[in-house]
Design a protein around this motif. Sequence first.
Motif, PDB file in Angstrom:
ATOM      1  N   ALA A  41       2.322  -1.606   1.454  1.00 13.21           N
ATOM      2  CA  ALA A  41       3.610  -2.224   1.794  1.00 13.21           C
ATOM      3  C   ALA A  41       3.430  -3.155   2.991  1.00 13.21           C
ATOM      4  CB  ALA A  41       4.655  -1.158   2.103  1.00 13.21           C
ATOM      5  N   ARG A  42       4.053  -4.317   2.911  1.00 16.02           N
ATOM      6  CA  ARG A  42       3.941  -5.311   3.983  1.00 16.02           C
ATOM      7  C   ARG A  42       5.258  -5.570   4.697  1.00 16.02           C
ATOM      8  NH1 ARG A  42      -0.653  -9.210   3.165  1.00 16.02           N
ATOM      9  NH2 ARG A  42      -2.041  -8.068   1.792  1.00 16.02           N
ATOM     10  N   GLY A  67       8.543  -1.263  16.688  1.00 20.55           N
ATOM     11  CA  GLY A  67       8.753  -1.738  18.049  1.00 20.55           C
ATOM     12  C   GLY A  67       8.784  -3.246  18.225  1.00 20.55           C
ATOM     13  N   ARG A  68       8.585  -4.006  17.171  1.00 16.71           N
ATOM     14  CA  ARG A  68       8.574  -5.476  17.253  1.00 16.71           C
ATOM     15  C   ARG A  68       9.804  -6.059  16.570  1.00 16.71           C
ATOM     16  NH1 ARG A  68       2.369  -6.822  15.395  1.00 16.71           N
ATOM     17  NH2 ARG A  68       1.347  -5.603  17.026  1.00 16.71           N
ATOM     18  N   ILE A  90       5.793  -5.466   8.387  1.00 17.56           N
ATOM     19  CA  ILE A  90       5.226  -4.265   8.989  1.00 17.56           C
ATOM     20  C   ILE A  90       3.929  -4.708   9.657  1.00 17.56           C
ATOM     21  CG2 ILE A  90       4.232  -1.987   8.543  1.00 17.56           C
ATOM     22  CD1 ILE A  90       6.065  -1.874   6.044  1.00 17.56           C
ATOM     23  N   PRO A  91       3.777  -4.485  10.968  1.00 11.19           N
ATOM     24  CA  PRO A  91       2.552  -4.937  11.642  1.00 11.19           C
ATOM     25  C   PRO A  91       1.305  -4.345  10.982  1.00 11.19           C
ATOM     26  CG  PRO A  91       4.177  -4.235  13.247  1.00 11.19           C
ATOM     27  CD  PRO A  91       4.696  -3.843  11.889  1.00 11.19           C
ATOM     28  N   PRO A  92       0.278  -5.163  10.806  1.00 12.19           N
ATOM     29  CA  PRO A  92      -0.942  -4.681  10.156  1.00 12.19           C
ATOM     30  C   PRO A  92      -1.753  -3.761  11.073  1.00 12.19           C
ATOM     31  CG  PRO A  92      -1.242  -6.929  10.913  1.00 12.19           C
ATOM     32  CD  PRO A  92       0.197  -6.567  11.182  1.00 12.19           C
ATOM     33  N   GLY A  93      -2.679  -3.054  10.452  1.00 14.60           N
ATOM     34  CA  GLY A  93      -3.659  -2.287  11.213  1.00 14.60           C
ATOM     35  C   GLY A  93      -3.271  -0.873  11.558  1.00 14.60           C
ATOM     36  N   VAL A 101      11.899   1.980  12.081  1.00  9.50           N
ATOM     37  CA  VAL A 101      12.811   0.845  12.001  1.00  9.50           C
ATOM     38  C   VAL A 101      14.016   1.150  12.899  1.00  9.50           C
ATOM     39  CG1 VAL A 101      14.264  -0.579  10.509  1.00  9.50           C
ATOM     40  CG2 VAL A 101      12.079   0.278   9.661  1.00  9.50           C
ATOM     41  N   ILE A 102      14.316   0.219  13.788  1.00  4.21           N
ATOM     42  CA  ILE A 102      15.470   0.342  14.682  1.00  4.21           C
ATOM     43  C   ILE A 102      16.375  -0.860  14.428  1.00  4.21           C
ATOM     44  CG2 ILE A 102      16.268   0.401  17.083  1.00  4.21           C
ATOM     45  CD1 ILE A 102      14.634   2.860  16.398  1.00  4.21           C
ATOM     46  N   LEU A 103      17.667  -0.603  14.279  1.00  5.08           N
ATOM     47  CA  LEU A 103      18.671  -1.654  14.121  1.00  5.08           C
ATOM     48  C   LEU A 103      19.555  -1.645  15.359  1.00  5.08           C
ATOM     49  CD1 LEU A 103      19.675  -0.950  10.417  1.00  5.08           C
ATOM     50  CD2 LEU A 103      18.085  -2.691  11.255  1.00  5.08           C
TER      51      LEU A 103
END
Length: 128
Positions: A41-42, A67-68, A90-93, A101-103
């Motif tokens: 998933a990306r 967090g981003r 979704i950040p890689p690595g 996930v924060i809204l």
Amino acid sequence: ESDLAAFLGGVLPAEFPPRALEAAPYGTLRTGFLLKAVPGARRASVEIEVAPFPELYPFRLQMYVQGRLAAGLELSGPEEAGRHRLAGEIPPGGDEPAVEVILRADTHYCGIADPRMKSYRLLSLSQE
């Protein structure tokens, strides 16, 4: 099967028990949840519904993934109410078992008989 692993907070039922699970819940000024990590998933995506109540506008919602800041939504008035979808990378690595996930919203509404600070309805959560 749902990608949802856990709600971290900021989620209010649309109805009180015993009917609390019969309708989509509300998000508050800060809503957080974990999605089970899906291999490959990306993107994480959220579908919401914003009510046409004037006190919500201008409406702004930011979506943070791991967090981003990943996505945002800005609506200027009640004529833009309805369903909206936010999706963010979704950040890689990461080999994490879950995706956070924060809204964050900056407005809310509540009724006289119901003082819960509701901002939008949370319709679906997924990864793609």
